[in-house]
Enzyme design. Structure first.
Site, PDB file in Angstrom:
ATOM      1  N   GLU A   1      34.294  29.898  -3.362  1.00 46.56           N
ATOM      2  CA  GLU A   1      33.552  30.977  -4.027  1.00 46.56           C
ATOM      3  C   GLU A   1      32.719  31.770  -3.007  1.00 46.56           C
ATOM      4  O   GLU A   1      32.620  32.988  -3.092  1.00 46.56           O
ATOM      5  CB  GLU A   1      32.679  30.390  -5.144  1.00 46.56           C
ATOM      6  CG  GLU A   1      33.559  29.886  -6.294  1.00 46.56           C
ATOM      7  CD  GLU A   1      32.814  29.069  -7.328  1.00 46.56           C
ATOM      8  OE1 GLU A   1      32.111  28.112  -6.924  1.00 46.56           O
ATOM      9  OE2 GLU A   1      32.901  29.384  -8.519  1.00 46.56           O
TER      10      GLU A   1
ATOM     11  N   GLU B   1      37.161  22.001  -9.170  1.00 52.45           N
ATOM     12  CA  GLU B   1      36.075  21.596 -10.076  1.00 52.45           C
ATOM     13  C   GLU B   1      36.569  20.842 -11.305  1.00 52.45           C
ATOM     14  O   GLU B   1      35.911  19.926 -11.798  1.00 52.45           O
ATOM     15  CB  GLU B   1      35.289  22.836 -10.535  1.00 52.45           C
ATOM     16  CG  GLU B   1      34.390  23.456  -9.479  1.00 52.45           C
ATOM     17  CD  GLU B   1      35.095  24.476  -8.598  1.00 52.45           C
ATOM     18  OE1 GLU B   1      36.350  24.504  -8.579  1.00 52.45           O
ATOM     19  OE2 GLU B   1      34.395  25.248  -7.928  1.00 52.45           O
TER      20      GLU B   1
HETATM   21  N1  3HC Z   1      29.549  16.929  -2.145  1.00 52.66           N
HETATM   22  C1  3HC Z   1      28.976  15.818  -1.652  1.00 52.66           C
HETATM   23  N2  3HC Z   1      29.598  14.937  -0.869  1.00 52.66           N
HETATM   24  C2  3HC Z   1      30.879  15.194  -0.577  1.00 52.66           C
HETATM   25  C3  3HC Z   1      31.556  16.318  -1.053  1.00 52.66           C
HETATM   26  C4  3HC Z   1      30.836  17.227  -1.867  1.00 52.66           C
HETATM   27  N3  3HC Z   1      31.394  18.337  -2.333  1.00 52.66           N
HETATM   28  N4  3HC Z   1      32.813  16.297  -0.600  1.00 52.66           N
HETATM   29  C5  3HC Z   1      32.937  15.186   0.143  1.00 52.66           C
HETATM   30  N5  3HC Z   1      31.757  14.529   0.179  1.00 52.66           N
HETATM   31  C6  3HC Z   1      31.459  13.302   0.931  1.00 52.66           C
HETATM   32  C7  3HC Z   1      32.234  12.107   0.413  1.00 52.66           C
HETATM   33  O1  3HC Z   1      31.560  11.476  -0.643  1.00 52.66           O
HETATM   34  C8  3HC Z   1      32.295  11.252   1.670  1.00 52.66           C
HETATM   35  O2  3HC Z   1      31.038  10.641   1.815  1.00 52.66           O
HETATM   36  P1  3HC Z   1      30.939   9.153   2.420  1.00 52.66           P
HETATM   37  O3  3HC Z   1      31.539   9.229   3.784  1.00 52.66           O
HETATM   38  O4  3HC Z   1      29.484   8.869   2.376  1.00 52.66           O
HETATM   39  O5  3HC Z   1      31.738   8.283   1.474  1.00 52.66           O
HETATM   40  C9  3HC Z   1      32.423  12.265   2.797  1.00 52.66           C
HETATM   41  O6  3HC Z   1      31.930  13.500   2.243  1.00 52.66           O
HETATM   42  C10 3HC Z   1      33.841  12.490   3.278  1.00 52.66           C
HETATM   43  O7  3HC Z   1      34.673  12.718   2.146  1.00 52.66           O
HETATM   44  P2  3HC Z   1      36.137  12.088   2.038  1.00 52.66           P
HETATM   45  O8  3HC Z   1      36.094  10.636   2.347  1.00 52.66           O
HETATM   46  O9  3HC Z   1      36.702  12.502   0.720  1.00 52.66           O
HETATM   47  O10 3HC Z   1      36.851  12.851   3.245  1.00 52.66           O
HETATM   48  P3  3HC Z   1      38.288  13.455   3.367  1.00 52.66           P
HETATM   49  O11 3HC Z   1      38.352  14.024   4.706  1.00 52.66           O
HETATM   50  O12 3HC Z   1      39.314  12.466   2.902  1.00 52.66           O
HETATM   51  O13 3HC Z   1      38.335  14.667   2.300  1.00 52.66           O
HETATM   52  C11 3HC Z   1      37.555  16.635   1.146  1.00 52.66           C
HETATM   53  C12 3HC Z   1      37.513  15.786   2.451  1.00 52.66           C
HETATM   54  C13 3HC Z   1      38.970  17.214   0.948  1.00 52.66           C
HETATM   55  C14 3HC Z   1      36.577  17.748   1.297  1.00 52.66           C
HETATM   56  C15 3HC Z   1      37.224  15.727  -0.045  1.00 52.66           C
HETATM   57  O14 3HC Z   1      36.028  15.045   0.242  1.00 52.66           O
HETATM   58  C16 3HC Z   1      37.017  16.467  -1.340  1.00 52.66           C
HETATM   59  O15 3HC Z   1      37.969  16.782  -2.022  1.00 52.66           O
HETATM   60  N6  3HC Z   1      35.741  16.715  -1.692  1.00 52.66           N
HETATM   61  C17 3HC Z   1      35.402  17.306  -2.964  1.00 52.66           C
HETATM   62  C18 3HC Z   1      35.623  18.787  -2.952  1.00 52.66           C
HETATM   63  C19 3HC Z   1      35.204  19.367  -4.261  1.00 52.66           C
HETATM   64  O16 3HC Z   1      35.474  18.842  -5.329  1.00 52.66           O
HETATM   65  N7  3HC Z   1      34.550  20.525  -4.197  1.00 52.66           N
HETATM   66  C20 3HC Z   1      34.082  21.184  -5.381  1.00 52.66           C
HETATM   67  C21 3HC Z   1      32.729  20.683  -5.696  1.00 52.66           C
HETATM   68  S1  3HC Z   1      32.163  21.336  -7.233  1.00 52.66           S
HETATM   69  C22 3HC Z   1      31.675  22.888  -6.876  1.00 52.66           C
HETATM   70  O17 3HC Z   1      31.818  23.359  -5.791  1.00 52.66           O
HETATM   71  C23 3HC Z   1      31.036  23.638  -8.009  1.00 52.66           C
HETATM   72  C24 3HC Z   1      30.945  25.111  -7.740  1.00 52.66           C
HETATM   73  O18 3HC Z   1      31.976  25.775  -8.408  1.00 52.66           O
HETATM   74  C25 3HC Z   1      29.638  25.680  -8.195  1.00 52.66           C
END
Ligand code: 3HC
Ligand code: NAI
Length: 613
Positions: free
Chosen positions: A112, A132
């Site tokens: 976004e 999301e």
């Molecule tokens: N917020 C907080 N922590 C997050 C995060 C996030 N969005 N994304 C990842 N982390 C943290 C994980 O919990 C993990 O923490 P840890 O090491 O303490 O366990 C660390 O970051 C690394 O994450 P992964 O182990 O998953 O690492 P990968 O390299 O395998 O994957 C990634 C990276 C593809 C970015 C994956 O973490 C992911 O899919 N994250 C979520 C992305 C997501 O859903 N984003 C949307 C959030 S909602 C949003 O944005 C609302 C908006 O529309 C207003």
């Protein structure tokens, strides 16, 4: 505290770098600092344009998920959303071209922010997405309004309702990004920014209307019980019908509905639980893990066949051993039939099926087992048989070969010792159908080595499974929960609910199948054998009252789909469950024996009893 957002001038362009490891999430302070830096660039005579980029391994991976649970009320959610929307508009109003430079992933709020920039460039390996929905929410910072303007309604619907990440190449094709940069990202982004004549605000672009009927119909099948996917569709419909400002307002309202739902709270919990599950006490990330190149499976029954398919699907050759040619032929026929069904649905080509089958060597001996990197045992659930099998595997397999068991209930340690190499023995508990279900419980015995666990975790990823290390205890984790779920369903049947009613309550909630249909798929005899074994030990699988009906249907040979009847009837060759009056009769009898007067039971009561169990 280190600076969350850096500001520097390079070649006449302001470079704004987000530095919030590990994934540059939009934690408090980050959005504010990005806005501040872009506003500074707007006024900076040294800057002709702006590049927004991420430090470390990725662009911005989204909102900081940990902060969702701090939203106390609908009003608070709406207030926060208004603030972030206003911030993105101010960014978009920057008088100089603003380019998002994407590597790693631009997800959720990260995408976004990128879309509120005037242009987007990315390295070939980058991925973008609005995931999301996988957290039970919808994009909440204008994603449902800006994405259809850039990539079209169909792509926006797909990305927002499925939560999938798309490649840079596809994002370019769909219009979500403007250029793929082959060389150094920052250099390419600066170059691109300097070539732009001026800003191009995404919110000023038109939305070309398209029908949402098809996606709604598909979601009614695949997303039963879920709110967020439908909210995504509503928000994108608003983008088509209401214009940008009113569309954003609709998104803000829908986001508030979703973010406070128990569905979202559960999915956020699941997100962190899945990451927590990958951290295994005593097994650090750098523990050496062997590469599994060749596998062998013992037993070509329900599970052995599905496990073999999981390996074949990952391109790993498999030797599949049975006791008799007849059992082997039966197992092979099932594997072929399963692949043919996939081919029939157009999800695989016939050539691909043949390619996978060519990796399979069926046999009734242990020939070639000395070449396998792993052997998976999937023989009947019987301790003496497992012990004999592991003793044999100890003799025929290479000393460094991992010996995995698919046991659902037995003590790993007991047969591990029989192999003479308990450090190499581990449970690989697949779920039926093994070629489909993603969970793989990795059962750690008392002598299982760290390397064997690390190898199993690495292998799980290769097999496209979610590997979760669990302790060696009765039923591990999933089946311990399942035992109570099933027990309650059986008791409800006895008390007056019907098999189709109970199954429907669970599928309406969103489960792909209900408890009885599941039993028929997995084989009711599996639980039956376990109950008999436990009875011999004076134990039960779940505490509390039990129903006699499950044993009775097995006494009648109704093991499920494989015998053409179980909790339902099946036409020959069909997997469509047909309700069977005989089950009602068995339930009446069982109730009578216990002095229970069967009565109608409301759907809500069924749901509550099954879930709370
Ligand atoms: N917020 C907080 N922590 C997050 C995060 C996030 N969005 N994304 C990842 N982390 C943290 C994980 O919990 C993990 O923490 P840890 O090491 O303490 O366990 C660390 O970051 C690394 O994450 P992964 O182990 O998953 O690492 P990968 O390299 O395998 O994957 C990634 C990276 C593809 C970015 C994956 O973490 C992911 O899919 N994250 C979520 C992305 C997501 O859903 N984003 C949307 C959030 S909602 C949003 O944005 C609302 C908006 O529309 C207003
Ligand atoms: P099944 O009865 O379908 O298959 C077992 C197969 O093992 C039979 O084909 C039998 O001929 C073969 N077999 C027996 N001894 C053998 C030997 N010495 N060498 C080669 N093959 C031999 O049983 P199913 O359901 O596949 O279960 C196998 C194991 O998987 C059991 O330990 C069970 O507890 C476990 N399991 C079963 C699940 C299910 O849903 N069916 C789920 C998870 C685990």
């Amino acid at each position: 505290m280190a600076e969350l957002v850096g500001y520097a001038i390079r070649d006449g362009v302001a470079v704004v770098t987000v530095d919030n490891p590990p994934v540059n999430a939009l934690s408090p302070g980050v959005p504010e600092s990005i806005e501040e830096a872009i506003s500074r660039a707007g006024a900076d005579p040294a800057a002709r344009a702006v590049v927004l980029i991420g430090a470390g391994s990725t662009f911005i991976a989204g909102a900081d998920i940990r902060f969702f649970e701090t939203i106390p009320s609908r009003e608070a959610s709406i207030e926060r959303s208004h603030a972030i929307h206003a911030r993105l508009r101010r960014m978009e109003d920057c008088p100089k071209p603003v380019v998002a430079a994407i590597h790693g992933t631009a997800l959720g709020g990260g995408m976004e922010f990128a879309m509120a920039c005037h242009y987007r460039v990315a390295v070939p390996s980058a991925k973008v997405g609005q995931p999301e929905v996988l957290l039970g929410i919808i994009p909440g910072a204008g994603g449902t309004q800006r994405l259809p303007r850039l990539a079209g309604v169909a792509t926006a619907l797909e990305m927002c309702t499925q939560g999938n990440h798309i490649s840079a190449a596809r994002a370019l094709k769909e219009g979500a990004i403007d250029r793929v940069i082959e060389g150094d990202l920052l250099t390419g982004a600066i170059q691109f920014a300097l070539e732009r004549a001026g800003p191009r605000r995404t919110r000023d672009l038109p939305v070309k209307p398209a029908s949402t009927d098809e996606i709604r119909a598909a979601l009614r099948k695949t997303a039963r019980g879920a709110r967020a996917p439908f909210a995504c569709v509503e928000a994108i419909e608003a983008a088509m019908t209401l214009g940008f400002d009113a569309g954003c307002e609709r998104e803000i309202q829908l986001f508030a509905d979703c973010v406070l739902s128990s569905e979202s709270k559960a999915m956020v919990k699941l997100f962190f639980a899945e990451r927590e599950a990958s951290k295994v006490p005593g097994v650090s990330k750098d523990t050496p893990a062997a590469e599994i190149r060749r596998a062998a499976v013992v037993g070509a029954g329900t599970m052995g066949g599905g496990i073999a398919m999981s390996y074949l699907n990952a391109g790993i050759p498999v030797r599949l051993k049975e006791v008799t040619q007849e059992a082997l032929d039966r197992g092979l026929a099932t594997i072929r039939k399963n692949y043919q069904t996939t081919v029939g649905k157009g999800k695989m080509t016939a050539e691909e099926m043949e390619r996978r089958l060519s990796l399979l060597t069926p046999q009734v001996t242990y020939d070639g087992f000395d070449q396998a990197d792993i052997v998976v045992e999937a023989v009947f659930e019987n301790m003496d048989l497992k012990k004999a099998t592991f003793a044999e595997l100890g003799r025929v397999a290479r000393p460094d070969c991992v010996l995995a068991s698919n046991t659902s209930t037995l003590d790993i340690d007991e047969f591990a010792r029989a192999s003479g190499r308990p450090d190499k023995v581990i449970g690989h508990h697949f779920f039926s159908p093994a070629n489909v279900m993603k969970l793989l419980e990795i059962v750690r015995g008392s002598e299982t080595s760290k390397e064997t666990i690390a190898t199993s975790l690495k292998l799980a990823r290769k097999l496209a499974k979610v590997g979760v290390v669990v302790g060696n205890c009765f039923g591990f984790v999933a089946n311990r929960m399942l035992a109570y779920y099933i027990r309650e369903a059986n008791l409800l049947l006895e008390e007056g609910a019907s098999v189709p009613q109970i199954d429907k309550v669970m599928t309406d909630l969103g489960f792909p199948v209900g408890p009885f249909a599941m039993g028929d798929i997995a084989g009711n005899d599996v639980g039956w054998r376990i109950r008999q074994y436990l009875k011999s030990l004076g134990k039960t699988r779940a505490e509390g009252p039990q129903s006699a009906i499950p044993d009775r249907i097995c006494d009648l040979g109704r093991f499920g789909q494989k015998t053409g009847a179980g909790w339902y009837k099946y036409e020959p060759g069909s997997r469509t469950p047909i309700p069977d009056p005989l089950i009602e009769q068995l339930a009446e009898e069982a109730a009578k024996e216990k002095g229970i007067a069967r009565r109608p039971i409301a759907d809500a009561a069924i749901l509550s009893r099954i879930l709370t169990a």
